[in-house]
Design an enzyme around this catalytic site. Structure first.
Site, short mmCIF file in Angstrom:
data_model
loop_
_atom_site.label_atom_id
_atom_site.label_comp_id
_atom_site.label_asym_id
_atom_site.label_seq_id
_atom_site.Cartn_x
_atom_site.Cartn_y
_atom_site.Cartn_z
CD GLU A 94 1.05 78.27 -68.62
OE1 GLU A 94 0.95 77.21 -68.26
OE2 GLU A 94 -0.34 78.11 -69.84
CG HIS A 163 1.87 66.81 -71.46
ND1 HIS A 163 0.60 66.02 -71.47
CD2 HIS A 163 0.96 67.88 -71.04
CE1 HIS A 163 -0.76 66.50 -71.96
NE2 HIS A 163 -0.45 68.11 -71.43
#
Length: 365
Positions: A94, A163
Site C-alpha cells: 500500500e 479488518h
C-alpha cells in the site's frame, strides 16, 4: 503490517501508464437502460468505466484490480476493456502503490486507488494524509492532487478486528480531504462519478456487505452525466424523531422506522448523510427543527466519532433551541471487533438497538 492472503495471482506493477495516451477514444460506456434496479457493485463498476471513457487521464490501481477482476469484483471487465496501462495490478504494498499514485496525481493524472480493505490504508496513511490532502494548501493553491481512494470500509462478517474498523471519523478529521459514504446504488454511482471529477483528494468509503444489494435507480441515474452533490438525503420523511446515519446503517434505520411506526405510532425521519466531509450541517439543522428529537447511528467506536461531531454541530447552531430532549448516539461497542459471529453481532447496531434508542429519547415504555 496487517496480515492477509492474496485471493488471486498478483501481477507486478505496470508502469506503462506513466507515458503515452490512448490514440482513439474508448467506446462509450454501456448504460443499463434496460433495468430499473442495480447492485452497488455494478453501480461502482459502471461509474468508473464511464469516467475512464470520458477522461483518458483516469486510471485504476491496486491489488488484484486487473487480472482477478477485483477482490470484490467491483473492477470486473475493466482490464479487458481499457488495458493494462489503465487498470494496474500491484504487489501487496500500500505504501508503494499509494505513493506512486499520489505522484501521478501531482503530475496531472487522475488515479483511482483501490484498497482491498481500508484497514490497509494505514500502511499508506502518510501518503494519503500528508502528501495528498495537504499539498494544495502547502503549495499556496498551485499544486492540486486529484485522486480517489476507494474500497470497503468497516466490518464485514468474521474478518477479525484488524479488518473491521470504520475510518469515517479518522479521515473526516483531515482538512483538505473529502470523505464520502454511499448507501444505495444511486449514491454509489453519482457520488463516485463526482469524486473522480473532483479536483481534490477524496476518500470513498464503501461497505462490503452492500456490494451485492440491489436498489431501484432512476432514469436520471443511468445517464453518463449523472453526478450527485455532497449533500444529505432524506430517505424517509418523519415528524417525531430524526435518525441521522450513513452507509449500511441507513438500511437498519429504515427497518427500525417501520417497526416504530407499526408498533408505537412513531413517525421517524431517516437522514442519509452521504458525505462525512463536507458534512451537510444545513440538512442536520433542518431535520432537528422539524422533529425536535434526534439519534445518530454509526458502526464506529463511541469515542470521537461521527455522531459526536453531529451532536457538537447541533449544540453550536440554532438547532439546539429546537431540541426537546438530549441527542442520543448509537454506535459500535468500545472494543476491537470480535471474530466470533455471536459476539460480532452484539458489537454493532441493528434495528432493535435503534428502536430502543428512539424509545429512550421519546420516553416510550
Amino acid at each position: 503490517m496487517a496480515f492477509r492472503l492474496s485471493t488471486g495471482v498478483l501481477g507486478g506493477v505496470r508502469q506503462a501508464f506513466l507515458s503515452g495516451r490512448v490514440g482513439a477514444s474508448a467506446p462509450l460506456a454501456r448504460r443499463m437502460a434496460s433495468t430499473k434496479t442495480m447492485t452497488v457493485r455494478d453501480a461502482l463498476n459502471s461509474a468508473m468505466a464511464e469516467e475512464m471513457d470520458r477522461d483518458d487521464d483516469v486510471f485504476i490501481i491496486g491489488e488484484e484490480v486487473a487480472q482477478y477482476n477485483g477482490a470484490y469484483k467491483v473492477t470486473k471487465g475493466l482490464l479487458d476493456r481499457f488495458g493494462e496501462r489503465r487498470v494496474v495490478d500491484t504487489p501487496i504494498t500500500e505504501m508503494g502503490f499509494t505513493g506512486l499514485s499520489v505522484g501521478a496525481a501531482l503530475k496531472g493524472l487522475k488515479p483511482i486507488v483501490e484498497f482491498m480493505s481500508f484497514n490497509f490504508s494505514m500502511q499508506a496513511i502518510d501518503q494519503v494524509v500528508n502528501s495528498a490532502a495537504k499539498t494544495y494548501y502547502m503549495s499556496g493553491g498551485t499544486q492540486k492532487c486529484q485522486i480517489v481512494f476507494r474500497g470497503p470500509n468497516g466490518a464485514a462478517v468474521g474478518v477479525g478486528a484488524q479488518h473491521s474498523q470504520d475510518f469515517s471519523a479518522w479521515y473526516g478529521s483531515i482538512p483538505g480531504m473529502k470523505v464520502l459514504v454511499p448507501y444505495s446504488a444511486e449514491d454509489a454511482r453519482g457520488l463516485l462519478k463526482a469524486a473522480i471529477r473532483d479536483p481534490n483528494p477524496v476518500v470513498f468509503l464503501e461497505n462490503e456487505l452492500l456490494y451485492g444489494e440491489s436498489f431501484e435507480v432512476s432514469e436520471e441515474a443511468l445517464s453518463t452525466d449523472f453526478t450527485l452533490p455532497y449533500t444529505a438525503k432524506v430517505e424517509r420523511e418523519g415528524s417525531d424523531i430524526s435518525i441521522i446515519t450513513y452507509t449500511r446503517n441507513v438500511l437498519y434505520s429504515l427497518q427500525a422506522a417501520e417497526i416504530l411506526e407499526k408498533q408505537y405510532g412513531v413517525s421517524a425521519e431517516v437522514v442519509n448523510l452521504r458525505a462525512i466531509r463536507p458534512m451537510d450541517i444545513n440538512a442536520i439543522i433542518k431535520t432537528v427543527k422539524k422533529t425536535n428529537h434526534v439519534i445518530t447511528v454509526e458502526s464506529t467506536f463511541p469515542s470521537f466519532g461521527v455522531g459526536s461531531e453531529i451532536v457538537a454541530q447541533i449544540m453550536e447552531s440554532e438547532a439546539f433551541d429546537y431540541l426537546d430532549a438530549p441527542v442520543k448516539r448509537v454506535t459500535g461497542a468500545d472494543v476491537p471487533t470480535p471474530y466470533a459471529k455471536e459476539l460480532e453481532d452484539f458489537a454493532f447496531p441493528d434495528p432493535d438497538v435503534i428502536v430502543n434508542a428512539v424509545k429512550s429519547v421519546l420516553s416510550i415504555e
